[in-house]
Design a protein around this motif. Structure first.
Motif, PDB file in Angstrom:
ATOM      1  N   CYS A  89      -4.823   1.691   8.513  1.00  0.00           N
ATOM      2  CA  CYS A  89      -6.100   0.998   8.514  1.00  0.00           C
ATOM      3  C   CYS A  89      -6.065  -0.305   7.243  1.00  0.00           C
ATOM      4  CB  CYS A  89      -6.770   1.847   8.633  1.00  0.00           C
ATOM      5  SG  CYS A  89      -6.558   3.130  10.074  1.00  0.00           S
ATOM      6  N   ILE A  90      -5.885   0.107   6.036  1.00  0.00           N
ATOM      7  CA  ILE A  90      -6.466  -0.887   4.625  1.00  0.00           C
ATOM      8  C   ILE A  90      -5.804  -1.665   4.894  1.00  0.00           C
ATOM      9  CG2 ILE A  90      -6.511  -1.120   2.312  1.00  0.00           C
ATOM     10  CD1 ILE A  90      -7.821   1.119   2.123  1.00  0.00           C
ATOM     11  N   ARG A  93      -7.472  -0.737  -6.006  1.00  0.00           N
ATOM     12  CA  ARG A  93      -6.747  -1.998  -6.884  1.00  0.00           C
ATOM     13  C   ARG A  93      -5.884  -3.229  -6.364  1.00  0.00           C
ATOM     14  NH1 ARG A  93      -5.260   2.028 -11.076  1.00  0.00           N
ATOM     15  NH2 ARG A  93      -3.602   1.864  -9.938  1.00  0.00           N
ATOM     16  N   THR A  94      -5.013  -2.652  -5.320  1.00  0.00           N
ATOM     17  CA  THR A  94      -4.409  -3.067  -4.199  1.00  0.00           C
ATOM     18  C   THR A  94      -5.934  -3.888  -3.596  1.00  0.00           C
ATOM     19  OG1 THR A  94      -3.159  -1.229  -4.444  1.00  0.00           O
ATOM     20  CG2 THR A  94      -3.473  -3.133  -2.307  1.00  0.00           C
ATOM     21  N   LEU A  95      -6.704  -3.863  -3.138  1.00  0.00           N
ATOM     22  CA  LEU A  95      -8.050  -4.142  -1.926  1.00  0.00           C
ATOM     23  C   LEU A  95      -8.246  -5.627  -3.030  1.00  0.00           C
ATOM     24  CD1 LEU A  95      -9.986  -1.919   0.193  1.00  0.00           C
ATOM     25  CD2 LEU A  95     -10.857  -4.317  -1.044  1.00  0.00           C
ATOM     26  N   THR A  96      -8.710  -5.153  -3.665  1.00  0.00           N
ATOM     27  CA  THR A  96      -9.219  -5.789  -5.097  1.00  0.00           C
ATOM     28  C   THR A  96      -8.841  -6.861  -5.381  1.00  0.00           C
ATOM     29  OG1 THR A  96      -9.132  -4.535  -6.322  1.00  0.00           O
ATOM     30  CG2 THR A  96     -11.784  -3.895  -5.373  1.00  0.00           C
ATOM     31  N   THR A  97      -7.436  -6.650  -6.009  1.00  0.00           N
ATOM     32  CA  THR A  97      -6.616  -7.879  -6.022  1.00  0.00           C
ATOM     33  C   THR A  97      -6.361  -8.460  -5.355  1.00  0.00           C
ATOM     34  OG1 THR A  97      -5.599  -6.481  -8.124  1.00  0.00           O
ATOM     35  CG2 THR A  97      -4.310  -8.335  -7.172  1.00  0.00           C
ATOM     36  N   LEU A 157       0.789  -0.832   0.153  1.00  0.00           N
ATOM     37  CA  LEU A 157       0.042   0.128   0.180  1.00  0.00           C
ATOM     38  C   LEU A 157       0.405   1.137  -0.094  1.00  0.00           C
ATOM     39  CD1 LEU A 157      -2.316  -1.514   2.233  1.00  0.00           C
ATOM     40  CD2 LEU A 157      -2.767  -0.476   0.343  1.00  0.00           C
ATOM     41  N   ASP A 158       2.107   0.899  -0.664  1.00  0.00           N
ATOM     42  CA  ASP A 158       2.953   1.876  -0.149  1.00  0.00           C
ATOM     43  C   ASP A 158       3.205   2.700   0.586  1.00  0.00           C
ATOM     44  OD1 ASP A 158       3.636   1.277  -3.065  1.00  0.00           O
ATOM     45  OD2 ASP A 158       2.401   2.957  -3.775  1.00  0.00           O
ATOM     46  N   VAL A 159       3.326   2.831   1.936  1.00  0.00           N
ATOM     47  CA  VAL A 159       3.993   2.679   3.465  1.00  0.00           C
ATOM     48  C   VAL A 159       4.753   2.310   3.614  1.00  0.00           C
ATOM     49  CG1 VAL A 159       1.609   4.738   3.529  1.00  0.00           C
ATOM     50  CG2 VAL A 159       1.807   2.224   4.050  1.00  0.00           C
ATOM     51  N   GLY A 160       5.245   1.283   3.188  1.00  0.00           N
ATOM     52  CA  GLY A 160       6.004   0.801   4.014  1.00  0.00           C
ATOM     53  C   GLY A 160       7.610   1.708   4.689  1.00  0.00           C
ATOM     54  N   PRO A 181     -14.117   3.463   2.123  1.00  0.00           N
ATOM     55  CA  PRO A 181     -12.933   2.625   2.838  1.00  0.00           C
ATOM     56  C   PRO A 181     -11.812   4.467   2.181  1.00  0.00           C
ATOM     57  CG  PRO A 181     -13.152   1.597   1.013  1.00  0.00           C
ATOM     58  CD  PRO A 181     -15.037   1.594   0.794  1.00  0.00           C
ATOM     59  N   THR A 182     -11.630   4.536   1.003  1.00  0.00           N
ATOM     60  CA  THR A 182     -10.856   5.815  -0.083  1.00  0.00           C
ATOM     61  C   THR A 182     -11.521   6.838   0.173  1.00  0.00           C
ATOM     62  OG1 THR A 182     -12.078   5.630  -2.266  1.00  0.00           O
ATOM     63  CG2 THR A 182     -10.079   3.697  -1.675  1.00  0.00           C
TER      64      THR A 182
END
Length: 258
Positions: free
Chosen positions: A156-157, A187-191, A134-137, A173-174
């Motif tokens: 949170c996601i 896209r990340t969530l659904t994939t 989710l690009d917050v690593g 959620p977004t």
């Protein structure tokens, strides 16, 4: 009491719920959700979407009607049993990020895993993996007050996905995200949901978000309807990194049929 269909992981019949002031939130809503399906619950604000998700997840009990999860009657469970069900089988994403302020990002993400009994090292590994997705690593060691609202929502996601829930309930959620961020996170969530076999029930008032689901049901004034007009949400960016509707574009309506 009629048992639900075998192919529905979630099944609800004739749900009724009133707010404390007597205003009806749900008026006879019935639906089924198949295993592994991404279902959008669409409708304008105040249509009953959040109340429906809260009833389906066992967060609240409907005042009338039935809710079943894998042929287990959720509506007859006591508070402790429903709490265990939510902890062990469900994930939840709120429209606004809610994190434990004393914990950093990876600890917040790993917390539900550790509450389930997962060891700290394994929980941390899973948390860091989802934060990266989710690009917050790179924000994993930051505490919530050090993160922008959009980053907090990504945490949170990640927290909701890290536990590998059977069903993920996502209530707008977004909503706190920029337009570009919103598409990438969805896209990340659904994939992730499809690759892990997670059933998703997604509440949204945005037609573009609903279009990403396998199927949509529409609510209006607490009832299921055939067609509802959903305004595509147009954002204006603020310095804090949050998004809000802008005037004329936000009023353009599109039709969603079920």
């Amino acid at each position: 009491m009629e048992a639900p269909p075998d192919n529905d992981v979630l099944w609800a019949r004739a749900l009724h719920f009133q707010h404390h002031d007597g205003t009806p939130a749900l008026s006879g809503v019935s639906l089924g959700v198949r295993e592994g399906e991404i279902l959008a619950v669409s409708g304008p604000r105040g249509s009953g979407k959040t109340t429906l998700l809260r009833c389906l997840s066992g967060m609240i009990r409907p005042q009338e009607g039935e809710v079943w999860f894998n042929s287990v009657p959720v509506h007859t469970m006591g508070p402790l049993s429903r709490e265990r069900l939510r902890r062990d089988r469900f994930g939840w994403i709120d429209p606004a990020p809610v994190l434990v302020p004393e914990l950093n990002a990876w600890e917040n993400t790993a917390l539900p895993l550790m509450l389930r009994g997962t060891g700290r090292r394994r929980a941390k590994t899973a948390a860091l993996e989802w934060l990266e997705r989710l690009d917050v690593g790179d924000r994993a060691r930051r505490r919530p007050h050090e993160l922008r609202q959009s980053e907090r929502q990504r945490v949170c996601i990640a927290r909701a996905l890290a536990v590998g829930p059977s069903v993920l309930f996502a209530d707008e959620p977004t909503a706190p995200l920029h337009r570009a961020d919103r598409a990438q996170v969805l896209r990340t969530l659904t994939t992730a949901a499809r690759s892990h076999g997670i059933t998703v029930v997604l509440a949204t008032h945005d037609a573009r978000t609903a279009a990403l689901a396998d199927r949509a049901v529409a609510l209006l004034d607490g009832r299921r309807v055939k067609t509802v007009h959903l305004p595509p949400v147009a954002e204006t960016t603020t310095a804090a990194g949050t998004a809000g509707p802008s005037g004329t574009e936000g009023r353009a309506a599109c039709s969603l049929s079920v």
